[in-house]
Design a protein around this motif. Structure first.
Motif, PDB file in Angstrom:
ATOM      1  N   PRO A 348       0.752  -1.156   0.193  1.00 55.88           N
ATOM      2  CA  PRO A 348       0.124   0.098   0.146  1.00 55.88           C
ATOM      3  C   PRO A 348       0.843   1.313  -0.109  1.00 55.88           C
ATOM      4  O   PRO A 348       0.372   2.248  -0.643  1.00 55.88           O
ATOM      5  N   HIS A 349       2.122   1.308   0.341  1.00 55.63           N
ATOM      6  CA  HIS A 349       2.815   2.402   0.574  1.00 55.63           C
ATOM      7  C   HIS A 349       3.703   2.639  -0.809  1.00 55.63           C
ATOM      8  O   HIS A 349       4.611   3.734  -0.698  1.00 55.63           O
ATOM      9  N   LEU A 350       3.452   1.867  -1.705  1.00 51.86           N
ATOM     10  CA  LEU A 350       4.193   2.425  -3.062  1.00 51.86           C
ATOM     11  C   LEU A 350       3.654   3.579  -3.351  1.00 51.86           C
ATOM     12  O   LEU A 350       2.587   3.973  -3.330  1.00 51.86           O
ATOM     13  N   THR A 351       4.562   4.521  -3.843  1.00 48.65           N
ATOM     14  CA  THR A 351       3.891   5.873  -4.444  1.00 48.65           C
ATOM     15  C   THR A 351       3.290   5.526  -5.804  1.00 48.65           C
ATOM     16  O   THR A 351       3.789   4.818  -6.446  1.00 48.65           O
ATOM     17  N   ASP A 352       2.614   6.675  -6.348  1.00 46.98           N
ATOM     18  CA  ASP A 352       2.012   6.603  -7.705  1.00 46.98           C
ATOM     19  C   ASP A 352       3.348   6.577  -8.543  1.00 46.98           C
ATOM     20  O   ASP A 352       3.446   6.151  -9.645  1.00 46.98           O
ATOM     21  N   GLU A 353       4.328   7.595  -8.230  1.00 46.64           N
ATOM     22  CA  GLU A 353       5.704   7.685  -9.180  1.00 46.64           C
ATOM     23  C   GLU A 353       6.140   6.422  -9.160  1.00 46.64           C
ATOM     24  O   GLU A 353       6.778   6.132 -10.136  1.00 46.64           O
ATOM     25  N   GLU A 354       6.322   5.632  -8.355  1.00 47.47           N
ATOM     26  CA  GLU A 354       6.949   4.217  -8.324  1.00 47.47           C
ATOM     27  C   GLU A 354       6.478   3.306  -9.075  1.00 47.47           C
ATOM     28  O   GLU A 354       6.973   2.566  -9.735  1.00 47.47           O
ATOM     29  N   VAL A 355       4.906   3.107  -9.125  1.00 50.37           N
ATOM     30  CA  VAL A 355       4.081   2.364  -9.854  1.00 50.37           C
ATOM     31  C   VAL A 355       4.635   2.721 -11.286  1.00 50.37           C
ATOM     32  O   VAL A 355       4.714   1.917 -12.255  1.00 50.37           O
ATOM     33  N   GLU A 356       4.504   3.851 -11.650  1.00 47.63           N
ATOM     34  CA  GLU A 356       4.731   4.415 -12.955  1.00 47.63           C
ATOM     35  C   GLU A 356       6.267   4.072 -13.491  1.00 47.63           C
ATOM     36  O   GLU A 356       6.400   3.448 -14.481  1.00 47.63           O
ATOM     37  N   THR A 357       7.264   4.040 -12.746  1.00 45.57           N
ATOM     38  CA  THR A 357       8.471   3.706 -12.842  1.00 45.57           C
ATOM     39  C   THR A 357       8.396   2.097 -13.203  1.00 45.57           C
ATOM     40  O   THR A 357       9.143   1.772 -13.957  1.00 45.57           O
ATOM     41  N   VAL A 358       7.798   1.604 -12.366  1.00 46.70           N
ATOM     42  CA  VAL A 358       7.643   0.106 -12.533  1.00 46.70           C
ATOM     43  C   VAL A 358       7.253  -0.531 -13.893  1.00 46.70           C
ATOM     44  O   VAL A 358       7.794  -1.173 -14.651  1.00 46.70           O
ATOM     45  N   ILE A 359       5.969   0.270 -14.198  1.00 49.52           N
ATOM     46  CA  ILE A 359       5.464   0.273 -15.660  1.00 49.52           C
ATOM     47  C   ILE A 359       6.203   0.474 -16.690  1.00 49.52           C
ATOM     48  O   ILE A 359       6.362  -0.340 -17.667  1.00 49.52           O
ATOM     49  N   ASP A 360       6.817   1.514 -16.492  1.00 46.60           N
ATOM     50  CA  ASP A 360       7.902   2.154 -17.784  1.00 46.60           C
ATOM     51  C   ASP A 360       9.179   1.137 -17.859  1.00 46.60           C
ATOM     52  O   ASP A 360       9.343   0.669 -18.934  1.00 46.60           O
ATOM     53  N   VAL A 361       9.526   0.826 -16.687  1.00 48.31           N
ATOM     54  CA  VAL A 361      10.881  -0.212 -17.033  1.00 48.31           C
ATOM     55  C   VAL A 361      10.353  -1.544 -17.316  1.00 48.31           C
ATOM     56  O   VAL A 361      11.078  -2.202 -18.192  1.00 48.31           O
ATOM     57  N   LEU A 362       9.325  -2.043 -16.932  1.00 52.74           N
ATOM     58  CA  LEU A 362       8.858  -3.340 -17.239  1.00 52.74           C
ATOM     59  C   LEU A 362       8.424  -3.507 -18.742  1.00 52.74           C
ATOM     60  O   LEU A 362       8.834  -4.337 -19.531  1.00 52.74           O
ATOM     61  N   LYS A 363       7.786  -2.437 -19.323  1.00 54.43           N
ATOM     62  CA  LYS A 363       7.575  -2.342 -20.705  1.00 54.43           C
ATOM     63  C   LYS A 363       8.654  -2.554 -21.659  1.00 54.43           C
ATOM     64  O   LYS A 363       8.884  -2.876 -22.552  1.00 54.43           O
ATOM     65  N   ASP A 364       9.736  -1.528 -21.017  1.00 52.90           N
ATOM     66  CA  ASP A 364      11.011  -1.519 -21.678  1.00 52.90           C
ATOM     67  C   ASP A 364      11.771  -2.818 -22.080  1.00 52.90           C
ATOM     68  O   ASP A 364      12.232  -2.942 -23.047  1.00 52.90           O
ATOM     69  N   VAL A 365      11.689  -3.479 -20.706  1.00 51.94           N
ATOM     70  CA  VAL A 365      12.839  -4.785 -20.576  1.00 51.94           C
ATOM     71  C   VAL A 365      11.729  -5.873 -21.429  1.00 51.94           C
ATOM     72  O   VAL A 365      12.508  -6.720 -21.877  1.00 51.94           O
ATOM     73  N   VAL A 366      10.329  -5.691 -21.374  1.00 50.97           N
ATOM     74  CA  VAL A 366       9.770  -6.855 -21.994  1.00 50.97           C
ATOM     75  C   VAL A 366       9.813  -6.697 -23.601  1.00 50.97           C
ATOM     76  O   VAL A 366       9.800  -7.640 -24.169  1.00 50.97           O
TER      77      VAL A 366
END
Length: 366
Positions: A348-366
């Protein structure tokens, strides 16, 4: 900064004053085990689920085997469950000398394939354990119907599903008993270990209270073979102060999951599916990569995104359960999932910015 699959430090920062006050209250009470904090938390958990009563124990594993023992499972009995679960589900069965019997899982939600259960029943079957994996409930109505037909008990393994719903009924309120874990990573985590079993059956609760304390009902006199497994007062007090926040934390998990769902659609990953009859608590957010799971994880780690795999090996192919006589290939869905799944950062304490970073990096590496 690295983004981890789970972290408790921000939660601790938020709750630190309350946690330290609770710990101090316990230390000043003069009672560290089996006191008023434990009784209070047991009642609060039972009320949260709408069931009769709860029995706090040392761990989620202990909650399983004490619940099974209170339901009458004994050496030589068979207990039906699934192979894509944490080791404790199976080790708890084996602690009693009972025999785990596996059925495969469904391809779309990782959960017990209820249609396979009836064929696995033998004259030695006594209990079925549906594992509500990743935070979503097994389809319980047809499973309960099978259990009634054959005179069997159902013990819900809710280690990952506290706060999840099945047809608007709380996970853990439908079977004959339920077990929960408070391992620190859980949606309601202790600052140590802990567990609880709950039941509407007063006799199951009575036996469980005795079994967790050496089989005693009167001090220093054992009525039956028992164990030493008690939820200590410090953990009970911490869990009690966190329980009122649980629903809000689950809503935050669901909001993070919704962001993942929207942003990762079409990414080449298979995303989790929430069943129509369920409210998923998103204890973990599990995706699948069909061909290169470990490569994706390696590339993410190099970018400081640290994920997890639950679980790399189904129970039936582990060396520790070789004595059960299963072989690779018997449960093809569970085996295939184990090679593909991994969990994204989710707490729950993940920030919105961290979630967006996960998404961006994941899309890039996949």
């Amino acid at each position: 900064m690295p983004i981890n699959v789970w972290d408790y430090l921000r939660e601790y920062d938020e709750l630190r004053d309350e946690i330290l006050a609770a710990v101090d209250r316990v230390f000043r009470s003069g009672r560290l085990v089996l006191g008023q904090e434990g009784i209070k938390f047991e009642r609060e958990m039972a009320a949260y689920l709408g069931v009769g009563d709860g029995v706090g124990v040392n761990s989620g594993t202990d909650a399983i085997y004490i619940a099974l023992a209170a339901l009458g499972v004994k050496a030589g009995d068979e207990v039906i469950t699934v192979p894509n679960t944490a080791v404790p589900t199976v080790s708890a069965i084996q602690t009693l000398g009972a025999i785990p019997v596996f059925v495969d899982v469904r391809d779309d939600d990782f959960l017990m394939d209820v249609d396979q259960v009836e064929a696995a029943i033998t004259p030695r079957t006594t209990v079925i354990i549906p594992v509500h994996l990743y935070g979503q409930c097994v389809d319980l109505d047809p499973l309960m119907a099978v259990a009634r037909k054959h005179g069997l008990k159902v013990m819900e393994d809710c280690a990952q599903s506290l706060g999840a719903l099945y047809k608007n009924r709380p996970s853990g309120s439908i079977g004959h008993a339920a077990s929960f874990s408070f391992y620190p990573t859980k949606v309601l985590g202790a600052y140590g270990d802990g567990g609880i079993l709950l039941s509407d059956d007063a006799e199951v609760v009575r036996l469980a209270r005795s079994l967790r304390f050496y089989g005693m009902e009167t001090q220093y006199y054992s009525e039956r073979h028992g164990y030493n497994s008690r939820l200590d007062e410090v953990q009970a007090a911490i869990l009690s102060l966190k329980l009122p926040r649980l629903d809000g934390w689950i809503e935050r998990r669901r909001a993070i999951a919704a962001r993942y769902n929207k942003a990762l659609a079409g990414s080449g990953l298979a995303l989790p599916r929430e069943n129509a009859h369920s409210r998923h608590n998103y204890y973990v957010y599990v995706v699948e990569h069909e061909t290169d799971r470990d490569g994706v994880l390696e590339r993410l780690a190099k970018r400081d995104i640290h994920c997890n795999v639950s679980y790399r090996w189904p129970i039936h192919i582990m060396r520790g359960t070789a004595d059960l006589g299963y072989r690779e290939g018997q449960f093809p869905v569970a085996e295939r999932k184990a090679k593909r799944v991994f969990s994204l950062p989710m707490y729950p304490h993940l920030t919105d910015e961290e979630v967006e970073t996960v998404i961006d990096v994941l899309k890039d590496v996949v």
